[in-house]
Each structure stands twice: as structure tokens, then as C-alpha cells.
Design a protein around this motif. Structure first.
Motif, PDB file in Angstrom:
ATOM      1  N   PRO A  40      41.170  41.339  31.255  1.00 17.48           N
ATOM      2  CA  PRO A  40      42.200  41.692  32.140  1.00 17.48           C
ATOM      3  C   PRO A  40      42.718  43.103  32.110  1.00 17.48           C
ATOM      4  O   PRO A  40      43.116  43.767  33.160  1.00 17.48           O
ATOM      5  N   GLU A  41      42.190  43.750  31.118  1.00 16.86           N
ATOM      6  CA  GLU A  41      42.876  45.165  31.021  1.00 16.86           C
ATOM      7  C   GLU A  41      41.751  46.109  31.741  1.00 16.86           C
ATOM      8  O   GLU A  41      42.046  47.151  31.957  1.00 16.86           O
ATOM      9  N   LYS A  42      40.761  45.655  31.928  1.00 19.73           N
ATOM     10  CA  LYS A  42      39.519  46.370  32.539  1.00 19.73           C
ATOM     11  C   LYS A  42      39.199  45.994  33.671  1.00 19.73           C
ATOM     12  O   LYS A  42      38.717  46.895  34.955  1.00 19.73           O
ATOM     13  N   SER A  43      39.368  44.884  34.328  1.00 22.93           N
ATOM     14  CA  SER A  43      39.069  44.177  35.539  1.00 22.93           C
ATOM     15  C   SER A  43      40.104  44.382  36.604  1.00 22.93           C
ATOM     16  O   SER A  43      41.276  44.301  36.021  1.00 22.93           O
ATOM     17  N   ARG A  44      40.039  44.526  37.672  1.00 21.22           N
ATOM     18  CA  ARG A  44      40.961  45.008  38.658  1.00 21.22           C
ATOM     19  C   ARG A  44      41.413  43.462  39.447  1.00 21.22           C
ATOM     20  O   ARG A  44      42.186  43.201  40.150  1.00 21.22           O
ATOM     21  N   LYS A  45      40.621  42.696  38.989  1.00 17.50           N
ATOM     22  CA  LYS A  45      40.932  41.156  39.709  1.00 17.50           C
ATOM     23  C   LYS A  45      42.049  40.532  39.126  1.00 17.50           C
ATOM     24  O   LYS A  45      42.351  40.587  38.065  1.00 17.50           O
ATOM     25  N   LEU A  46      42.726  39.729  39.816  1.00 19.27           N
ATOM     26  CA  LEU A  46      44.068  39.196  39.548  1.00 19.27           C
ATOM     27  C   LEU A  46      43.632  37.462  39.364  1.00 19.27           C
ATOM     28  O   LEU A  46      44.430  36.748  38.781  1.00 19.27           O
ATOM     29  N   GLU A  56      36.270  37.767  32.097  1.00 18.96           N
ATOM     30  CA  GLU A  56      36.397  39.203  32.196  1.00 18.96           C
ATOM     31  C   GLU A  56      37.756  39.455  31.436  1.00 18.96           C
ATOM     32  O   GLU A  56      38.730  38.836  31.595  1.00 18.96           O
ATOM     33  N   LYS A  75      49.752  39.401  31.224  1.00 16.82           N
ATOM     34  CA  LYS A  75      48.759  40.355  30.729  1.00 16.82           C
ATOM     35  C   LYS A  75      49.533  40.460  29.292  1.00 16.82           C
ATOM     36  O   LYS A  75      50.816  40.550  29.537  1.00 16.82           O
TER      37      LYS A  75
END
Length: 214
Positions: free
Chosen positions: A30-36, A28, A8
Motif C-alpha cells: 500500500p505504500e508503493k501502490s496508488r490503488k485504494l 501489493e 495504512k
């Protein structure tokens, strides 16, 4: 499936235009999603989010087929098992030595006295001071390097510097520039043989948008 390892922040943000050149769009934020693991508009390509220092490890051991990581991280990790086709010229900064504003660095180095140096870049720091003939006691830290000289833990730090604003805010000064840093594309050597066509397409697309003359 092609798996791309990114961290990130600046590297992720500055890699997006290069992905776009390959026709790849991350779906998506990355700053808003919790997915890795983030999907892309290409069902055969996905992005895994890992710590910057872990990118070479994921690529080396096959957790990712390719990744983008800083030259500093590559030097500390070692390049075993990694193909490094491109310097992408993104996320530029430098590795520098910094000390308290009231510390006489030039005198300390000239006298050949022992320096206490705090850094997470121990290989880079050790090699640099060795070439100067300066004896150093290395203190490995992972965060808030600026605290080390302020608390007396170390005489100097070796750290990444971009604008220098954090150093100034903490009354530190940059006294030596060790090396310029940019991010590189790294590829798993086995994946390059097994997935040559799709990986080569991405490598060539990235190469096409690196600023000329860099």
C-alpha cells in the motif's frame, strides 16, 4: 467477494500475519501502490484502504464486510450495527492527557478550574474529565495536537501515545493515562449472516494467532 477495510501504517502491517493465518496474502504494497483497493492471492477476498477513522463507517454501512480498527475509533464512532468478535491485541498504544512541562496540571485539576482541552477524541476526553469532576472546554482538532498547548490554544491535549517521543520533542509531558488501546476486528452484521462461512473462517484464523493470555 469478501471486502476487508484496513488503514495504512501499524494496523495494516500488524494485521498481515493474521491474514496469513487465514491463507490470505495482499499482493501489493500500500505504500508503493496508488490503488485504494488491493487484490489478494484469494480472488474472493480484497482489501480496501481507508482512513483509520472511517473503518467503522465502511463496515457499518456495508462498504466492507469486516475491518480492523482501534478501540479509540470504535468508542468515538459508536458500535451501532457492528459485531466485534475479537480484540486482536495489535497496534497497541494508549490514550493519555499531556500538558506543557511548565503547566501545573495537578493544581489546575485539584482547584476544579476550567481546562481547555484539545483533542479529536472528544467522547473519551469528556467522559474522563466528567468522572474527575473537572469542567472542560473542548477544542476539536484533527492533527498536530502538540501545537495546541505550545500556542496557548489549550491547556491540555488528549491524544494517542505510543513511545512518548513526540511529546518529549515538543516539551510536553504525559500526566494521566486514560486507557490502553489495541485494535479490534469488526464485522458487518448483515454480512455475517449472508457470508457466514467465509467470514467465520477468517474470524477463526485471526483468533488462532492472538497471543494467549492477552
Amino acid at each position: 467477494m469478501i471486502t476487508l477495510a484496513l488503514s495504512k501504517g501499524r494496523i495494516f502491517d500488524e494485521a498481515l500475519p493474521m491474514l496469513a493465518a487465514a491463507g490470505i496474502e495482499v499482493l501489493e504494497d500500500p505504500e508503493k501502490s496508488r490503488k485504494l483497493i488491493l487484490p489478494t492471492n484469494d480472488p474472493a477476498v480484497r482489501v480496501v484502504l481507508v482512513r483509520a477513522s472511517d473503518v467503522p463507517t465502511y463496515v457499518q454501512y456495508g462498504g466492507a464486510d469486516l475491518g480492523v480498527t482501534g478501540k479509540d475509533t470504535l468508542i468515538e464512532h459508536g458500535a451501532h450495527g457492528l459485531y466485534q468478535p475479537l480484540d486482536l491485541q495489535i497496534a497497541k498504544c494508549r490514550v493519555s492527557v499531556a500538558v506543557r512541562a511548565d503547566f501545573d496540571y495537578a493544581h489546575a485539576v485539584k482547584q476544579g478550574s476550567r481546562l481547555k482541552v484539545a483533542t479529536k477524541y472528544t467522547s473519551i476526553a469528556r467522559d474522563f474529565f466528567a468522572t474527575k469532576g473537572v469542567h472542560v472546554d473542548m477544542i476539536k482538532l484533527y492533527g498536530s495536537m502538540e501545537l495546541a498547548p505550545l500556542t496557548g490554544l489549550a491547556d491540555a491535549i488528549v491524544d494517542l501515545v505510543s513511545t512518548g517521543n513526540t511529546l518529549k520533542a515538543n516539551h510536553l509531558v504525559e500526566v494521566e493515562r486514560i486507557m490502553d488501546i489495541s485494535s479490534h476486528l469488526v464485522v458487518n452484521q448483515a454480512a455475517l449472516k449472508l457470508k457466514q462461512v467465509p467470514l467465520r473462517r477468517i474470524i477463526d484464523a485471526f483468533a488462532s494467532v492472538i497471543p494467549s493470555g492477552q
